[in-house]
Motif scaffolding. Structure first.
Motif, PDB file in Angstrom:
ATOM      1  N   LEU A 193       1.129 -26.910   2.096  1.00  0.00           N
ATOM      2  CA  LEU A 193      -0.022 -26.096   2.482  1.00  0.00           C
ATOM      3  C   LEU A 193      -0.621 -25.445   1.241  1.00  0.00           C
ATOM      4  CD1 LEU A 193      -1.709 -24.625   4.753  1.00  0.00           C
ATOM      5  CD2 LEU A 193       0.016 -22.819   4.629  1.00  0.00           C
ATOM      6  N   ILE A 194      -1.957 -25.456   1.176  1.00  0.00           N
ATOM      7  CA  ILE A 194      -2.703 -24.736   0.136  1.00  0.00           C
ATOM      8  C   ILE A 194      -3.687 -23.807   0.832  1.00  0.00           C
ATOM      9  CG2 ILE A 194      -4.468 -24.958  -1.656  1.00  0.00           C
ATOM     10  CD1 ILE A 194      -3.174 -27.582  -2.499  1.00  0.00           C
ATOM     11  N   LEU A 195      -3.728 -22.562   0.388  1.00  0.00           N
ATOM     12  CA  LEU A 195      -4.714 -21.613   0.900  1.00  0.00           C
ATOM     13  C   LEU A 195      -5.760 -21.376  -0.181  1.00  0.00           C
ATOM     14  CD1 LEU A 195      -5.805 -19.566   2.931  1.00  0.00           C
ATOM     15  CD2 LEU A 195      -4.223 -17.870   1.968  1.00  0.00           C
ATOM     16  N   VAL A 196      -7.006 -21.670   0.153  1.00  0.00           N
ATOM     17  CA  VAL A 196      -8.112 -21.505  -0.790  1.00  0.00           C
ATOM     18  C   VAL A 196      -8.758 -20.148  -0.537  1.00  0.00           C
ATOM     19  CG1 VAL A 196     -10.245 -22.489  -1.682  1.00  0.00           C
ATOM     20  CG2 VAL A 196      -8.478 -23.992  -0.706  1.00  0.00           C
ATOM     21  N   PHE A 197      -8.868 -19.347  -1.595  1.00  0.00           N
ATOM     22  CA  PHE A 197      -9.464 -18.016  -1.470  1.00  0.00           C
ATOM     23  C   PHE A 197     -10.312 -17.798  -2.715  1.00  0.00           C
ATOM     24  CE2 PHE A 197      -9.715 -13.430  -1.056  1.00  0.00           C
ATOM     25  CZ  PHE A 197      -9.704 -13.239   0.328  1.00  0.00           C
ATOM     26  N   SER A 198     -11.625 -17.841  -2.567  1.00  0.00           N
ATOM     27  CA  SER A 198     -12.520 -17.858  -3.723  1.00  0.00           C
ATOM     28  C   SER A 198     -12.982 -16.487  -4.183  1.00  0.00           C
ATOM     29  CB  SER A 198     -13.752 -18.724  -3.408  1.00  0.00           C
ATOM     30  OG  SER A 198     -13.360 -20.075  -3.213  1.00  0.00           O
ATOM     31  N   SER A 199     -12.746 -15.453  -3.403  1.00  0.00           N
ATOM     32  CA  SER A 199     -13.182 -14.120  -3.810  1.00  0.00           C
ATOM     33  C   SER A 199     -12.141 -13.501  -4.737  1.00  0.00           C
ATOM     34  CB  SER A 199     -13.368 -13.219  -2.594  1.00  0.00           C
ATOM     35  OG  SER A 199     -14.348 -13.745  -1.732  1.00  0.00           O
ATOM     36  N   PRO A 200     -12.557 -12.975  -5.879  1.00  0.00           N
ATOM     37  CA  PRO A 200     -11.578 -12.324  -6.768  1.00  0.00           C
ATOM     38  C   PRO A 200     -11.008 -11.076  -6.133  1.00  0.00           C
ATOM     39  CG  PRO A 200     -13.816 -11.947  -7.550  1.00  0.00           C
ATOM     40  CD  PRO A 200     -13.927 -12.928  -6.414  1.00  0.00           C
ATOM     41  N   ILE A 201      -9.758 -10.797  -6.419  1.00  0.00           N
ATOM     42  CA  ILE A 201      -9.073  -9.625  -5.861  1.00  0.00           C
ATOM     43  C   ILE A 201      -8.421  -8.846  -7.005  1.00  0.00           C
ATOM     44  CG2 ILE A 201      -8.626 -10.822  -3.683  1.00  0.00           C
ATOM     45  CD1 ILE A 201      -5.725 -11.157  -4.593  1.00  0.00           C
ATOM     46  N   SER A 202      -7.852  -7.715  -6.680  1.00  0.00           N
ATOM     47  CA  SER A 202      -7.071  -6.932  -7.643  1.00  0.00           C
ATOM     48  C   SER A 202      -5.610  -6.946  -7.208  1.00  0.00           C
ATOM     49  CB  SER A 202      -7.572  -5.488  -7.702  1.00  0.00           C
ATOM     50  OG  SER A 202      -8.886  -5.434  -8.198  1.00  0.00           O
ATOM     51  N   ILE A 203      -4.735  -7.051  -8.180  1.00  0.00           N
ATOM     52  CA  ILE A 203      -3.306  -6.967  -7.878  1.00  0.00           C
ATOM     53  C   ILE A 203      -2.719  -5.792  -8.651  1.00  0.00           C
ATOM     54  CG2 ILE A 203      -2.999  -9.390  -7.298  1.00  0.00           C
ATOM     55  CD1 ILE A 203      -1.885  -9.837 -10.111  1.00  0.00           C
ATOM     56  N   ARG A 204      -1.797  -5.106  -8.006  1.00  0.00           N
ATOM     57  CA  ARG A 204      -1.170  -3.920  -8.591  1.00  0.00           C
ATOM     58  C   ARG A 204       0.336  -4.085  -8.542  1.00  0.00           C
ATOM     59  NH1 ARG A 204      -2.749   1.460  -9.203  1.00  0.00           N
ATOM     60  NH2 ARG A 204      -4.735   0.966  -8.190  1.00  0.00           N
ATOM     61  N   PHE A 205       0.989  -3.684  -9.636  1.00  0.00           N
ATOM     62  CA  PHE A 205       2.447  -3.712  -9.650  1.00  0.00           C
ATOM     63  C   PHE A 205       2.967  -2.496  -8.903  1.00  0.00           C
ATOM     64  CE2 PHE A 205       6.709  -3.086 -11.255  1.00  0.00           C
ATOM     65  CZ  PHE A 205       7.202  -4.370 -11.265  1.00  0.00           C
ATOM     66  N   ARG A 206       3.668  -2.740  -7.798  1.00  0.00           N
ATOM     67  CA  ARG A 206       4.196  -1.654  -6.973  1.00  0.00           C
ATOM     68  C   ARG A 206       5.484  -1.125  -7.601  1.00  0.00           C
ATOM     69  NH1 ARG A 206      -0.233  -0.424  -4.111  1.00  0.00           N
ATOM     70  NH2 ARG A 206      -1.110  -2.269  -3.088  1.00  0.00           N
ATOM     71  N   MET A 207       5.458   0.104  -8.066  1.00  0.00           N
ATOM     72  CA  MET A 207       6.614   0.669  -8.758  1.00  0.00           C
ATOM     73  C   MET A 207       7.824   0.768  -7.850  1.00  0.00           C
ATOM     74  SD  MET A 207       5.613   1.288 -11.870  1.00  0.00           S
ATOM     75  CE  MET A 207       6.726   2.515 -12.518  1.00  0.00           C
ATOM     76  N   ASP A 208       7.605   1.050  -6.551  1.00  0.00           N
ATOM     77  CA  ASP A 208       8.732   1.204  -5.637  1.00  0.00           C
ATOM     78  C   ASP A 208       9.374  -0.135  -5.304  1.00  0.00           C
ATOM     79  OD1 ASP A 208       6.421   0.431  -4.380  1.00  0.00           O
ATOM     80  OD2 ASP A 208       6.764   1.613  -2.555  1.00  0.00           O
ATOM     81  N   GLU A 209       8.557  -1.180  -5.195  1.00  0.00           N
ATOM     82  CA  GLU A 209       9.075  -2.493  -4.820  1.00  0.00           C
ATOM     83  C   GLU A 209       9.347  -3.382  -6.028  1.00  0.00           C
ATOM     84  OE1 GLU A 209       6.371  -4.280  -2.112  1.00  0.00           O
ATOM     85  OE2 GLU A 209       6.386  -2.588  -0.713  1.00  0.00           O
ATOM     86  N   LYS A 210       8.901  -2.969  -7.212  1.00  0.00           N
ATOM     87  CA  LYS A 210       9.093  -3.724  -8.445  1.00  0.00           C
ATOM     88  C   LYS A 210       8.503  -5.131  -8.344  1.00  0.00           C
ATOM     89  CE  LYS A 210      11.692  -0.373 -10.141  1.00  0.00           C
ATOM     90  NZ  LYS A 210      11.183   0.561 -11.140  1.00  0.00           N
ATOM     91  N   ARG A 211       7.326  -5.232  -7.779  1.00  0.00           N
ATOM     92  CA  ARG A 211       6.667  -6.526  -7.670  1.00  0.00           C
ATOM     93  C   ARG A 211       5.165  -6.323  -7.534  1.00  0.00           C
ATOM     94  NH1 ARG A 211       5.171  -8.185  -2.511  1.00  0.00           N
ATOM     95  NH2 ARG A 211       5.313 -10.344  -3.191  1.00  0.00           N
ATOM     96  N   PHE A 212       4.419  -7.427  -7.780  1.00  0.00           N
ATOM     97  CA  PHE A 212       2.974  -7.377  -7.628  1.00  0.00           C
ATOM     98  C   PHE A 212       2.581  -7.549  -6.160  1.00  0.00           C
ATOM     99  CE2 PHE A 212       2.714  -8.289 -12.202  1.00  0.00           C
ATOM    100  CZ  PHE A 212       1.689  -7.422 -12.541  1.00  0.00           C
TER     101      PHE A 212
END
Length: 787
Positions: free
Chosen positions: A661-680
């Motif tokens: 499966l491939i999900l195509v998503f053309s709108s740019p987004i922002s990603i944040r590193f979650r300090m509590d979960e230690k992941r993006f």
């Protein structure tokens, strides 16, 4: 130990004992009987080997006459000192040695397979020093080349010992052959001013145009712990207790070494990733930098303000200014000279500190007196640079370890594409004050990035898992029933019929859909009711084999049959590992398209997330073409993973099918590193739709049907917009042209999901052929083919 001679030499070398033999002949004529008789005896022994006097070129003669040579050299190698002295016969600057003292032999033996080569001594140095030997011995010059020579020799434990080399050349004579040019005083003066011009030295002293006849004696002493420069190693960059005192001690060492009373020292670190000079990050490190002045960092392109950095940065050669005021008169140097003069610097040396070709920093030596520091005394730094390099490398390693510790503690393991941003934040923390517990770590955010999501999923994995659990439980219960039927002693137990009835009841339950607690109920029943019965002492000896065979089939951890589940688990692990390996391998190449963030997860299959955009790689200009290229790469990679799985199916212990499966998503987004979960994670409610779609799409059906959008051996591409459909149809047609995808293309709408509407999908099947596995194409090739 291996012997290695330099290929080119001004000498034709003849190992000869002629001077020693001449001395023996004088002793033989003396009036001291015991000395005379001893000399005569030795001379008689060596009569049959004329090469001892005329000169030995074949080293086999030395090997064949070790004992005789030892006797000949007995006065020079006294037996009483053989366990103390580190001494052998040699030819100066060459690596051939023989007739070792016992202590020397022990050192060589402990070193193992080791080349006894002079530290930092190459063929050019060998050639020039050999020529200087000729100038001093034959032309009566007095050139003082006092560079200490060292052997770095490991002991049996791998510890490196450093031995200073001393040569005794009393038994050597040097004379020219016919082809040797006769040097004039002008020639000698020219050589004096061109130490580094090896071609000139070879012109004045052609190959093998001189004879070196005789032998030398090499003596070593252990200088590992006796070097005064160890003080430098213990003081350089120390930032504990009284840093100003440490800096002063370090400065005094250099002042003594150079005999310059007003010498000052600075240091600037080199950041290769950002191409900047930086100060020491620790607050307590008081040593400054004359390049940086009061700045924290400065770009390398600006550091010298117009002066050439080629020698310092690119070739890692030192940069000297013997007269700053004269230097300032040269056009282009005015700005940098002014900075130096403002700091009362009239002469200076900037020396790169490098390890294995990697620049670590720059040592800055400056004086308020012109001509005190210059290119000649700058060569003295070669005596101490190895220690400075080791200290600075250790410091740099400690710094990197602290940065890593901050990153690991505050952020966790980070992908290389975004590591730079975490490192910058960790370095800011260390520069402010590492002991500041109130420091607020900045959350890492990357804006305007394009997401790519894909997965290769094992079809009906939960169903397979439940089926194998039921199969193992059924086999175990039936095995217990067979023991009940065959065992005569067990058949005598009154409650046996009750046990059979309960086992048959459990077997009946296993024909239905597996409930959440069924496995636990059966396990508890077997542990508490059946196993105590089978371990009972009333069982006859003839029935013990039946019971022992049953217990051998139990899994040690669970106490249950584990054959079917083991095959499934092993097949699952093999598929996941192979799919992850293919993805990781291809990802290494994908990073060359444009550096991007990558993460993958193993579940019942392999999922991956990619994020690409200018904020992740700000040093390179970003273009949407890189996103298109990465999408094509993703589709090709899933094709390869499908084909790899097709190969695996023939050898898997349990048959598993996969779908992609491939999900195509053309709108740019922002990603944040979650300090509590230690992941993006995606940042903000506006971007949350992407995560919602990603979590719900893999179990979706084709609109108006009960058919899942994913099918075995097929890739499903889910998208929202018409232009995305056009883009992916181009990719599909291209891969069909390359015989990777089958001709049929399915297109359909996806059922409405909670909060998600209007999704469409394309589904294609990968050709089950192996020849395409190693084929990769670029986006540029795709465009060319479509045109």
């Amino acid at each position: 130990m291996n012997h290695r001679l330099f290929k080119e030499s001004p000498f034709k070398t003849l190992i000869s004992f002629h001077k020693l033999i001449e001395t023996l002949e004088e002793i033989a004529l003396s009036d001291v009987d015991y000395r005379s008789n001893y000399a005569k005896s030795l001379l008689k022994e060596i009569e049959h080997i004329p090469e001892f006097r005329t000169g030995i070129e074949d080293l086999a003669i030395i090997t064949d006459n070790k004992k005789l040579i030892k006797n000949l050299l007995a006065d020079l190698f006294p037996t009483a000192l053989t366990n103390n002295e580190i001494k052998a016969v040699t030819i100066p600057f060459q690596n051939i040695t023989f007739n070792y003292t016992k202590r020397f032999k022990k050192i060589v033996k402990n070193a193992g397979n080791f080349d006894l080569t002079i530290r930092d001594f190459n063929e050019d140095q060998f050639y020039v020093l050999s020529c200087i030997l000729i100038l001093n011995a034959y032309y009566k010059q007095n050139f003082d080349y006092n560079k200490p020579l060292f052997y770095d020799i490991p002991d049996a434990n791998g510890v490196i010992y450093h031995y200073r080399i001393l040569y005794n050349a009393d038994f050597i004579e040097i004379y020219p052959l016919a082809e040797a040019p006769d040097l004039s005083s002008e020639d000698i003066d020219e050589l004096m001013d061109n130490f580094g011009n090896v071609a000139l030295w070879k012109e004045k002293f052609p190959l093998e145009s001189w004879v070196l006849k005789g032998f030398g004696i090499i003596s070593l002493f252990d200088a590992t712990k006796e070097s005064a420069i160890s003080n430098l190693k213990s003081n350089l960059l120390r930032s504990k207790k009284d840093p100003e005192e440490n800096d002063n001690t370090l400065e005094n060492i250099f002042r003594s070494f150079f005999k310059i009373p007003d010498l000052r020292i600075g240091i600037s670190l080199y950041n290769d990733e950002e191409k900047t000079f930086t100060k020491l990050p620790f607050e307590k490190a008081k040593m400054g930098s004359f390049i940086l002045q009061n700045k924290t960092e400065v770009a390398c392109c600006n550091a010298f303000l117009g002066c050439s950095l080629n020698k310092l940065l690119e070739t890692q050669e030192l940069f000297t200014i013997s007269n700053v005021e004269a230097f300032a008169q040269i056009p282009g140097n005015e700005n940098f000279a002014q900075i130096l003069l403002e700091q009362n610097i009239k002469s200076c040396i900037f020396t790169p500190i490098a390890k294995e070709g990697k620049l670590l920093g720059v040592i800055e030596l400056v004086s308020g007196t012109a001509r005190q520091l210059n290119s000649i005394n700058a060569n003295n730094l070669n005596l101490i640079l190895p220690n400075i390099v080791n200290t600075l490398e250790r410091y740099n390693t400690d710094l990197q370890n602290q940065i890593e510790a901050v990153i690991q503690r505050e952020y966790t393991a980070i992908h290389s594409s975004v590591y730079w941003k975490f490192k910058a934040e960790a370095q800011k923390y260390l520069q402010t004050n590492a002991s500041n517990t109130n420091y607020n770590f900045k959350e890492i955010v990357f804006k305007e990035v394009y997401p790519l999501y894909g997965q290769i999923d094992i079809n009906k994995s939960s169903e397979h898992r439940n089926n194998t659990v039921k199969e193992d439980l059924k086999n175990q219960l039936e095995s217990i029933l067979r023991i009940f039927e065959k065992s005569k002693s067990i058949r005598k137990i009154p409650l046996l019929e009750q046990q059979k009835f309960e086992i048959h009841s459990f077997l009946g339950e296993l024909t239905k859909e597996l409930k959440a607690d069924t496995e636990q109920q059966i396990q508890n029943y077997i542990d508490k009711e059946i196993h105590p019965l089978l371990n009972n002492s009333i069982i006859d000896a003839e029935d013990q084999n039946l019971v022992a065979s049953y217990f051998e089939n139990l899994d040690i951890k669970t106490g249950l049959f584990y054959q079917a589940r083991k095959q499934f688990d092993e097949a699952m692990a093999i598929v996941n590992k192979k799919m992850a390996d293919v993805l990781d391998q291809e990802q290494n190449e994908a990073q060359s398209i444009f550096p991007h963030y990558y993460e993958r997860f193993k579940t019942d299959g392999v999922e991956h997330n990619l994020y690409i955009g200018a904020s992740i790689t700000p040093a390179q200009p970003f273009n949407v073409m890189y996103l298109n290229n990465l999408r094509l790469w993703q589709l090709q990679t899933l094709c390869k993973m499908e084909l790899e799985h097709h190969r695996l199916k023939k050898v898997l212990p349990y048959n598993l099918e996969v779908s992609s499966l491939i999900l195509v998503f053309s709108s740019p987004i922002s990603i944040r590193f979650r300090m509590d979960e230690k992941r993006f994670d995606v940042d903000g409610t506006y971007n949350a739709r992407y995560e919602v779609v990603k979590k719900r799409i893999d179990k979706a059906h084709i609109k108006g049907t009960n058919e899942r959008i994913t099918q075995k051996e097929k890739i499903t591409i889910v998208y929202s917009h018409q232009y995305e459909e056009v883009e992916y149809l181009k990719y599909i047609k291209f891969l069909q042209f390359k015989n990777i995808l089958e001709p049929a293309i399915e297109q359909f709408e996806v059922e409405e999901l909670q909060g998600v509407y209007g999704l469409k999908a394309i589904r294609i099947k990968v050709m089950n052929t192996d020849e395409n596995l190693d084929t990769t194409y670029t986006y540029k090739e795709l465009l060319s083919a479509l045109d």
